[in-house]
Motif scaffolding. Structure first.
Motif, PDB file in Angstrom:
ATOM      1  N   GLY A  93      -4.301  24.869  25.026  1.00 43.51           N
ATOM      2  CA  GLY A  93      -5.446  25.507  25.667  1.00 43.51           C
ATOM      3  C   GLY A  93      -6.582  25.786  24.710  1.00 43.51           C
ATOM      4  O   GLY A  93      -7.732  25.439  24.967  1.00 43.51           O
ATOM      5  N   LEU A  94      -6.265  26.416  23.582  1.00 42.17           N
ATOM      6  CA  LEU A  94      -7.313  26.809  22.645  1.00 42.17           C
ATOM      7  C   LEU A  94      -7.920  25.635  21.888  1.00 42.17           C
ATOM      8  O   LEU A  94      -9.026  25.720  21.388  1.00 42.17           O
ATOM      9  CB  LEU A  94      -6.798  27.863  21.670  1.00 42.17           C
ATOM     10  CG  LEU A  94      -6.512  29.229  22.289  1.00 42.17           C
ATOM     11  CD1 LEU A  94      -5.876  30.158  21.267  1.00 42.17           C
ATOM     12  CD2 LEU A  94      -7.774  29.858  22.869  1.00 42.17           C
ATOM     13  N   THR A  95      -7.177  24.510  21.834  1.00 47.51           N
ATOM     14  CA  THR A  95      -7.737  23.340  21.166  1.00 47.51           C
ATOM     15  C   THR A  95      -8.348  22.366  22.177  1.00 47.51           C
ATOM     16  O   THR A  95      -8.784  21.283  21.812  1.00 47.51           O
ATOM     17  CB  THR A  95      -6.670  22.610  20.322  1.00 47.51           C
ATOM     18  OG1 THR A  95      -5.565  22.286  21.166  1.00 47.51           O
ATOM     19  CG2 THR A  95      -6.205  23.469  19.163  1.00 47.51           C
ATOM     20  N   SER A  96      -8.397  22.758  23.451  1.00 50.79           N
ATOM     21  CA  SER A  96      -9.019  21.913  24.474  1.00 50.79           C
ATOM     22  C   SER A  96     -10.533  21.885  24.249  1.00 50.79           C
ATOM     23  O   SER A  96     -11.096  22.762  23.596  1.00 50.79           O
ATOM     24  CB  SER A  96      -8.721  22.471  25.867  1.00 50.79           C
ATOM     25  OG  SER A  96      -9.363  23.729  26.033  1.00 50.79           O
ATOM     26  N   LYS A  97     -11.183  20.880  24.839  1.00 52.25           N
ATOM     27  CA  LYS A  97     -12.644  20.769  24.667  1.00 52.25           C
ATOM     28  C   LYS A  97     -13.359  21.988  25.244  1.00 52.25           C
ATOM     29  O   LYS A  97     -14.429  22.358  24.781  1.00 52.25           O
ATOM     30  CB  LYS A  97     -13.166  19.469  25.270  1.00 52.25           C
ATOM     31  CG  LYS A  97     -13.050  19.363  26.794  1.00 52.25           C
ATOM     32  CD  LYS A  97     -13.568  18.000  27.269  1.00 52.25           C
ATOM     33  CE  LYS A  97     -13.725  17.887  28.762  1.00 52.25           C
ATOM     34  NZ  LYS A  97     -12.609  18.335  29.578  1.00 52.25           N
ATOM     35  N   GLU A  98     -12.749  22.627  26.250  1.00 53.50           N
ATOM     36  CA  GLU A  98     -13.367  23.808  26.856  1.00 53.50           C
ATOM     37  C   GLU A  98     -13.346  25.012  25.913  1.00 53.50           C
ATOM     38  O   GLU A  98     -14.258  25.829  25.932  1.00 53.50           O
ATOM     39  CB  GLU A  98     -12.660  24.200  28.161  1.00 53.50           C
ATOM     40  CG  GLU A  98     -12.785  23.192  29.280  1.00 53.50           C
ATOM     41  CD  GLU A  98     -11.688  22.119  29.265  1.00 53.50           C
ATOM     42  OE1 GLU A  98     -11.595  21.365  30.244  1.00 53.50           O
ATOM     43  OE2 GLU A  98     -10.924  22.040  28.271  1.00 53.50           O
ATOM     44  N   CYS A  99     -12.277  25.152  25.130  1.00 50.64           N
ATOM     45  CA  CYS A  99     -12.110  26.350  24.299  1.00 50.64           C
ATOM     46  C   CYS A  99     -12.480  26.159  22.835  1.00 50.64           C
ATOM     47  O   CYS A  99     -12.756  27.141  22.143  1.00 50.64           O
ATOM     48  CB  CYS A  99     -10.668  26.850  24.393  1.00 50.64           C
ATOM     49  SG  CYS A  99     -10.216  27.409  26.045  1.00 50.64           S
ATOM     50  N   LEU A 100     -12.507  24.919  22.384  1.00 51.39           N
ATOM     51  CA  LEU A 100     -12.780  24.650  20.969  1.00 51.39           C
ATOM     52  C   LEU A 100     -14.045  25.343  20.440  1.00 51.39           C
ATOM     53  O   LEU A 100     -14.017  25.907  19.347  1.00 51.39           O
ATOM     54  CB  LEU A 100     -12.849  23.143  20.736  1.00 51.39           C
ATOM     55  CG  LEU A 100     -12.344  22.626  19.390  1.00 51.39           C
ATOM     56  CD1 LEU A 100     -10.981  23.211  19.028  1.00 51.39           C
ATOM     57  CD2 LEU A 100     -12.273  21.107  19.391  1.00 51.39           C
ATOM     58  N   PRO A 101     -15.146  25.366  21.226  1.00 55.26           N
ATOM     59  CA  PRO A 101     -16.356  26.022  20.704  1.00 55.26           C
ATOM     60  C   PRO A 101     -16.168  27.526  20.458  1.00 55.26           C
ATOM     61  O   PRO A 101     -16.881  28.116  19.654  1.00 55.26           O
ATOM     62  CB  PRO A 101     -17.394  25.804  21.810  1.00 55.26           C
ATOM     63  CG  PRO A 101     -16.882  24.676  22.629  1.00 55.26           C
ATOM     64  CD  PRO A 101     -15.385  24.727  22.515  1.00 55.26           C
ATOM     65  N   LEU A 102     -15.190  28.139  21.142  1.00 57.79           N
ATOM     66  CA  LEU A 102     -14.963  29.580  20.996  1.00 57.79           C
ATOM     67  C   LEU A 102     -14.046  29.931  19.832  1.00 57.79           C
ATOM     68  O   LEU A 102     -13.990  31.075  19.417  1.00 57.79           O
ATOM     69  CB  LEU A 102     -14.356  30.155  22.288  1.00 57.79           C
ATOM     70  CG  LEU A 102     -15.292  30.254  23.494  1.00 57.79           C
ATOM     71  CD1 LEU A 102     -14.504  30.607  24.736  1.00 57.79           C
ATOM     72  CD2 LEU A 102     -16.408  31.254  23.249  1.00 57.79           C
ATOM     73  N   LEU A 103     -13.320  28.945  19.306  1.00 59.14           N
ATOM     74  CA  LEU A 103     -12.345  29.231  18.248  1.00 59.14           C
ATOM     75  C   LEU A 103     -12.920  29.991  17.056  1.00 59.14           C
ATOM     76  O   LEU A 103     -12.306  30.938  16.589  1.00 59.14           O
ATOM     77  CB  LEU A 103     -11.659  27.947  17.778  1.00 59.14           C
ATOM     78  CG  LEU A 103     -10.392  27.545  18.536  1.00 59.14           C
ATOM     79  CD1 LEU A 103      -9.756  26.312  17.908  1.00 59.14           C
ATOM     80  CD2 LEU A 103      -9.385  28.675  18.606  1.00 59.14           C
ATOM     81  N   PRO A 104     -14.115  29.617  16.552  1.00 65.58           N
ATOM     82  CA  PRO A 104     -14.648  30.357  15.415  1.00 65.58           C
ATOM     83  C   PRO A 104     -14.849  31.851  15.732  1.00 65.58           C
ATOM     84  O   PRO A 104     -14.773  32.687  14.839  1.00 65.58           O
ATOM     85  CB  PRO A 104     -15.994  29.682  15.137  1.00 65.58           C
ATOM     86  CG  PRO A 104     -15.885  28.337  15.750  1.00 65.58           C
ATOM     87  CD  PRO A 104     -14.956  28.481  16.912  1.00 65.58           C
ATOM     88  N   CYS A 105     -15.092  32.166  17.000  1.00 67.94           N
ATOM     89  CA  CYS A 105     -15.287  33.572  17.398  1.00 67.94           C
ATOM     90  C   CYS A 105     -13.966  34.340  17.383  1.00 67.94           C
ATOM     91  O   CYS A 105     -13.956  35.548  17.183  1.00 67.94           O
ATOM     92  CB  CYS A 105     -15.869  33.640  18.813  1.00 67.94           C
ATOM     93  SG  CYS A 105     -17.414  32.753  19.008  1.00 67.94           S
ATOM     94  N   LEU A 106     -12.883  33.637  17.628  1.00 70.37           N
ATOM     95  CA  LEU A 106     -11.575  34.296  17.756  1.00 70.37           C
ATOM     96  C   LEU A 106     -10.903  34.533  16.413  1.00 70.37           C
ATOM     97  O   LEU A 106      -9.985  35.311  16.308  1.00 70.37           O
ATOM     98  CB  LEU A 106     -10.656  33.441  18.642  1.00 70.37           C
ATOM     99  CG  LEU A 106     -11.186  33.135  20.047  1.00 70.37           C
ATOM    100  CD1 LEU A 106     -10.249  32.174  20.770  1.00 70.37           C
ATOM    101  CD2 LEU A 106     -11.377  34.419  20.848  1.00 70.37           C
ATOM    102  N   VAL A 107     -11.376  33.811  15.392  1.00 67.12           N
ATOM    103  CA  VAL A 107     -10.799  33.965  14.065  1.00 67.12           C
ATOM    104  C   VAL A 107     -11.527  35.111  13.341  1.00 67.12           C
ATOM    105  O   VAL A 107     -12.741  35.067  13.226  1.00 67.12           O
ATOM    106  CB  VAL A 107     -10.930  32.661  13.249  1.00 67.12           C
ATOM    107  CG1 VAL A 107     -10.370  32.837  11.857  1.00 67.12           C
ATOM    108  CG2 VAL A 107     -10.232  31.514  13.975  1.00 67.12           C
ATOM    109  N   PRO A 108     -10.810  36.160  12.918  1.00 69.04           N
ATOM    110  CA  PRO A 108     -11.467  37.314  12.311  1.00 69.04           C
ATOM    111  C   PRO A 108     -12.248  36.949  11.045  1.00 69.04           C
ATOM    112  O   PRO A 108     -11.904  36.042  10.350  1.00 69.04           O
ATOM    113  CB  PRO A 108     -10.320  38.253  11.955  1.00 69.04           C
ATOM    114  CG  PRO A 108      -9.107  37.725  12.607  1.00 69.04           C
ATOM    115  CD  PRO A 108      -9.360  36.297  12.991  1.00 69.04           C
TER     116      PRO A 108
END
Length: 108
Positions: A93-108
């Motif tokens: 889910g988190l590595t999907s194209k939908e969520c990938l742009p948000l990953l940098p936000c989720l990493v502290p």
């Protein structure tokens, strides 16, 4: 699980959300996953993932993350809808194209 769309501009940056807008996004994202204070059964039929207790809990948990995120409301919504059918499958889910742009936000 389609929930009523939050009354937010899809192009608005998450970092620019007001407290009321954050509340609307919290309500929508939890509704998309089955509602506040629920346990969502995973596709394995055994594991379950809790949704957030209420809007206040969502704002406390997600607010600080979203406040430093320059992605848009549309991106957040797309990722939420991608994760909703199987909340346990966070790896795909988190590595999907939908969520990938948000990953940098989720990493502290």
């Amino acid at each position: 699980h389609a929930a009523n769309e939050p009354a937010l501009d899809d192009n608005q940056k998450l970092s620019a959300l007001s407290d009321a807008q954050l509340g609307a996004l919290c309500d929508w994202s939890n509704a998309a996953q089955g509602g506040y204070d629920k346990k969502i059964l995973c596709t394995d039929g055994v594991t379950s993932v809790p949704t957030q207790k209420d809007q206040a809990a969502c704002k406390a948990e997600d607010g600080p993350v979203l406040k430093k995120c320059d992605q848009t409301v549309a991106t957040y919504k797309a990722c939420t809808l991608r994760l909703a059918p199987d909340p346990c499958d966070t790896t795909n889910g988190l590595t999907s194209k939908e969520c990938l742009p948000l990953l940098p936000c989720l990493v502290p």
